[in-house]
Each structure stands twice: as structure tokens, then as C-alpha cells.
Design a protein around this motif. Sequence first.
Motif, PDB file in Angstrom:
ATOM      1  N   GLU A 185       2.927 -38.908  -3.490  1.00 24.26           N
ATOM      2  CA  GLU A 185       1.546 -38.836  -3.524  1.00 24.26           C
ATOM      3  C   GLU A 185       0.835 -37.917  -2.765  1.00 24.26           C
ATOM      4  O   GLU A 185       0.055 -36.799  -3.177  1.00 24.26           O
ATOM      5  CB  GLU A 185       0.919 -40.050  -3.297  1.00 24.26           C
ATOM      6  CG  GLU A 185      -0.648 -40.434  -3.631  1.00 24.26           C
ATOM      7  CD  GLU A 185      -0.832 -39.726  -5.187  1.00 24.26           C
ATOM      8  OE1 GLU A 185      -1.608 -38.973  -5.643  1.00 24.26           O
ATOM      9  OE2 GLU A 185      -0.198 -40.585  -5.979  1.00 24.26           O
ATOM     10  N   THR A 205      -0.828 -34.170  -4.109  1.00 21.29           N
ATOM     11  CA  THR A 205      -2.141 -33.887  -4.101  1.00 21.29           C
ATOM     12  C   THR A 205      -2.379 -32.265  -3.504  1.00 21.29           C
ATOM     13  O   THR A 205      -3.399 -31.712  -3.725  1.00 21.29           O
ATOM     14  CB  THR A 205      -2.863 -34.899  -3.019  1.00 21.29           C
ATOM     15  OG1 THR A 205      -2.711 -36.374  -3.394  1.00 21.29           O
ATOM     16  CG2 THR A 205      -4.284 -34.665  -2.618  1.00 21.29           C
ATOM     17  N   ASN A 225     -14.028 -42.426 -12.954  1.00 23.00           N
ATOM     18  CA  ASN A 225     -12.521 -42.762 -12.189  1.00 23.00           C
ATOM     19  C   ASN A 225     -12.516 -44.333 -11.940  1.00 23.00           C
ATOM     20  O   ASN A 225     -11.258 -44.560 -12.129  1.00 23.00           O
ATOM     21  CB  ASN A 225     -13.147 -42.332 -10.679  1.00 23.00           C
ATOM     22  CG  ASN A 225     -11.806 -42.268  -9.856  1.00 23.00           C
ATOM     23  OD1 ASN A 225     -10.737 -41.654 -10.386  1.00 23.00           O
ATOM     24  ND2 ASN A 225     -11.833 -42.675  -8.760  1.00 23.00           N
ATOM     25  N   THR A 231      -2.433 -43.526 -12.618  1.00 22.86           N
ATOM     26  CA  THR A 231      -3.464 -43.608 -11.572  1.00 22.86           C
ATOM     27  C   THR A 231      -4.433 -42.675 -11.607  1.00 22.86           C
ATOM     28  O   THR A 231      -4.109 -41.378 -11.851  1.00 22.86           O
ATOM     29  CB  THR A 231      -2.943 -43.802 -10.076  1.00 22.86           C
ATOM     30  OG1 THR A 231      -1.719 -44.669 -10.127  1.00 22.86           O
ATOM     31  CG2 THR A 231      -4.054 -44.510  -9.442  1.00 22.86           C
ATOM     32  N   TYR A 270      -7.572 -40.455  -9.695  1.00 25.47           N
ATOM     33  CA  TYR A 270      -8.029 -40.229  -8.438  1.00 25.47           C
ATOM     34  C   TYR A 270      -9.274 -39.305  -8.631  1.00 25.47           C
ATOM     35  O   TYR A 270      -9.228 -38.384  -9.317  1.00 25.47           O
ATOM     36  CB  TYR A 270      -7.125 -39.243  -7.501  1.00 25.47           C
ATOM     37  CG  TYR A 270      -5.872 -40.160  -7.237  1.00 25.47           C
ATOM     38  CD1 TYR A 270      -5.751 -41.268  -6.367  1.00 25.47           C
ATOM     39  CD2 TYR A 270      -4.729 -40.174  -8.125  1.00 25.47           C
ATOM     40  CE1 TYR A 270      -4.585 -41.874  -6.001  1.00 25.47           C
ATOM     41  CE2 TYR A 270      -3.596 -40.985  -8.010  1.00 25.47           C
ATOM     42  CZ  TYR A 270      -3.436 -41.587  -6.755  1.00 25.47           C
ATOM     43  OH  TYR A 270      -2.404 -42.608  -6.570  1.00 25.47           O
ATOM     44  N   HIS A 320     -11.281 -36.450  -6.183  1.00 24.15           N
ATOM     45  CA  HIS A 320     -11.471 -35.906  -4.655  1.00 24.15           C
ATOM     46  C   HIS A 320     -12.475 -35.121  -4.930  1.00 24.15           C
ATOM     47  O   HIS A 320     -13.110 -34.181  -5.922  1.00 24.15           O
ATOM     48  CB  HIS A 320     -10.460 -34.678  -4.657  1.00 24.15           C
ATOM     49  CG  HIS A 320      -8.936 -35.294  -4.730  1.00 24.15           C
ATOM     50  ND1 HIS A 320      -8.500 -35.958  -3.632  1.00 24.15           N
ATOM     51  CD2 HIS A 320      -8.175 -35.467  -5.564  1.00 24.15           C
ATOM     52  CE1 HIS A 320      -7.229 -36.538  -3.923  1.00 24.15           C
ATOM     53  NE2 HIS A 320      -7.014 -36.192  -5.137  1.00 24.15           N
TER      54      HIS A 320
END
Length: 443
Positions: free
Chosen positions: A120, A124, A259, A296, A298, A300
Motif C-alpha cells: 500500500e 500510493t 468513495n 479498495t 481511496y 486523497h
Amino acid sequence: NLSIFLLLPVLINSGSRYEAKYLSGIAHFLEKLAFSSTDRFDSKDEILLTLEKHGGICDCQTSRDTTMYAVSADSKGLDTVVGLLADVVLHPRLTDEEIEMTRMAVQFELEDLNMRPDPEPLLTEMIHEAAYQENTVGLHRFCPTENIVKIDREVLHSYLRNYYTPDRMVLAGVGVEHEHLVECARKHLLGARPAWGCAKAVDVDRSVAQYTGGMVKLERDMSDVSLGPAPFPELTHIMIGLESCSFLEEDFIPFAVLNMMMGGGGSFSAGGPGKGMFTRLYLNVLNRHHWMYNATSYHHSYEDTGLLCVHASAEPRQVREMVEILTKEFILMAGTVDGAELERAKTQLMSMLMMNLESRPVIFEDVGRQVLATRSRKLPHELCALIRSVKPEDIRRAASQMLRKKPAVAALGDLSDLPAYEHIQAALSSRDGRLPRTYRLFR
């Protein structure tokens, strides 16, 4: 409602996104150097002993856009703690020995990042690098190996002079009277002369994030990432992202709800915070495609941009199929939104917000970040009202707008079956999210 414990952070508008004119990795270095010797304290141990007298602990965290020095202690020690924070932030000694120790700590962290079974943090990094090529939030958050020996006291002072300035700092407090905190701030911070002198900031990077889209790939043998005696299946990890919006824009709340609606998780976990069994990535992806190990979503978000991405993992031979499943889900975001699904996502987001705000570290980070960005703070009930007002058309509008952008793709592992970037882009521009068919004579 004052309690015996207080939390005090100093948040600073500084981080890897401001390193364009500097060696990459300075913010990462400063995070590791935090709470070392200062003008008043001869060592980190002395700082920790002073805090211990007030039952206190300290920490420093750096993100792409902020650096946070935080202390938690008994409220009776407010004056001491503010004085200590002021000293740590403005008067670090940065001795040769401390810098050498930091070099070793940074080197160790980089090695650990590359050996971690959980990809992860690395993904990212890669998705930001792909989405904002060579600018602002796309710059490396971790110090590149080649820069470790180049960062010295002079380089750090030059950076601190530009970014550790009063207009870029917020002192926040939880469990403390406002007036009392202001009084202590005046005493210890106002007019303080920092260790790097009072010369005017010159090279301050004010550039706005430029979303570029693109792909970052890292071919790696993931067959030996097992933590225990039983071999873990070899997985390829893919993350696909699209530009959303900054947390200052109106669509920020619809994107947060979207999200939540996507949600997802790993195939080994059911439920848990933020992973509903009714989210789209759970129902449409993990339930239907048992060979996928994870899916999943995400989000940001920054002051001038945002990135909504989905991370998925599967065995290398199924990478192409996995990418197509993700592109179809992205296209469906701009389609019909079921009323019950939307209400569930809104309720889940509100409950997560309220649960998080039960935790003090979250409160002070929330206060600090909001004040840094907007000079004010939206209270939880105001945020809940905004969440409640999100309608299906808001989600569709936000998603349609997002789909007009080029995708950002990060891929890690065995990438022999990874579709070409142009094909992923074509799938996200199509009506159904399908990848263009490729015909091979030999396989």
C-alpha cells in the motif's frame, strides 16, 4: 469541557510537495530529526524526560503538504509544553552526529518500504508520481537513496528559512482554554528568532498541482512475500486513479460519499471500519470474482487537487481481466445511483466522521489542517449537514467530470499481462469500460 490531558500540535505548510527547487527528501529527513537536541535541551532524552514529568509523549509526522509536531501532556504543564514545542520547531541544533543518525534511519526506512508484504505505501507513492508527474504532490515523499548523503545542515537551514515561517504555521490545542493557549503562544513563539536567522524567505514554491495522468510500473518478483511458513500467493497489484477535486471545492463532499459507496476491502475481511459488505467493490467485485484478493477505494485530497483511486490485486495471469473489472466500475460511477445505496454511504460516512472525532489526535489534526487551509474550521454538525444534502445527481456529476481526465495507473509485480496505458485510457473513455480487444497469433 477541559480535561486533565491536552494535545498540542504545531502544523506547518511544508512537505515533499514544496521540494521542487530542493533536494528531494528534506521533509522526510526533518521528520526523523524532530525532537532532537535544541538550544535549551542537550538531547532527545532530555526532551523526553521533561515531557515525562507532565506525563507527556511526542511525535512528528510529515505528509505531502504538512509537517506536524505534536505533544500530548498533562494540562498543568501547558506553558512548559508550548515552550518545548517552540524550541523543537524553531531552535533545533541539527548536529553532525544527529544528521548522521538520521541518514541511517532514513536508509533503514527505505529498505523496509521495499521489503514490506503490504504494498500500500509503495503503491500510493507510485500513483501520485503517475498522476502529477514531476510536480507538487507527485514529488517523492520518501528521500531517494542518492540524496541521503547530500542532505546536510546547510541544505536543511535553507529549506527551514523558506517554509518554517509564521504565516505557514498553526498552533492548535485540544483540552485547553483558547485564551490560555494564545497567552503561551505569545510568550514562546511571537517574535522568536529561529536558529536559521530572520532572513526573508526567497524560494517559496507556490506552484499549483498540475494533474498529468500517466503510468508508473515496477516489475518485481512478489512470490516470496510470505510472512509465515505457508506460501502466500504471488500477486500483482494495480491502482487506477482519476483526478477528483480539492477539499476546498463543493464537490469534495460528493466525492467523499462516492468513495464510501465504492468502499471495498480484502477478500479475507468482512466488514470492519469503512468496509461495508454492501459497498460496490464488495458486492460487484469481490463477491463475483473469487480470484480477486483485494479491491479498495481511496480518496486523497489536497488544497488544490484530489485523487480517487481503486487498488486491486490478483494473480499475474488474471491482471488483464482485473483491470477491465476496475474500468467497468469507474464507468458505472457516473451511472444510476440507487437511493438506498446512497443513504447507506452517507450514514456510514457520517458515523465514521463522528467516530473519528471521538479520538483526540484526529480532532487536533482536523482543526489544524482546516485552519491552515481556510483560516477557519467547519464543525462536525456542519459537515454532516453537507453530507446529508448530497443527491444522486451530485455523485453522477462529480464522477462524469472525473472520467473526462486521463487516468493515473500504478502497477507492481509480474506485469506481463498488463494492458497498455492507451488501452486503459480507451476503456475509461468508452461507454461500458471494456478494454479494446487484442488478438494474438501466439501466446
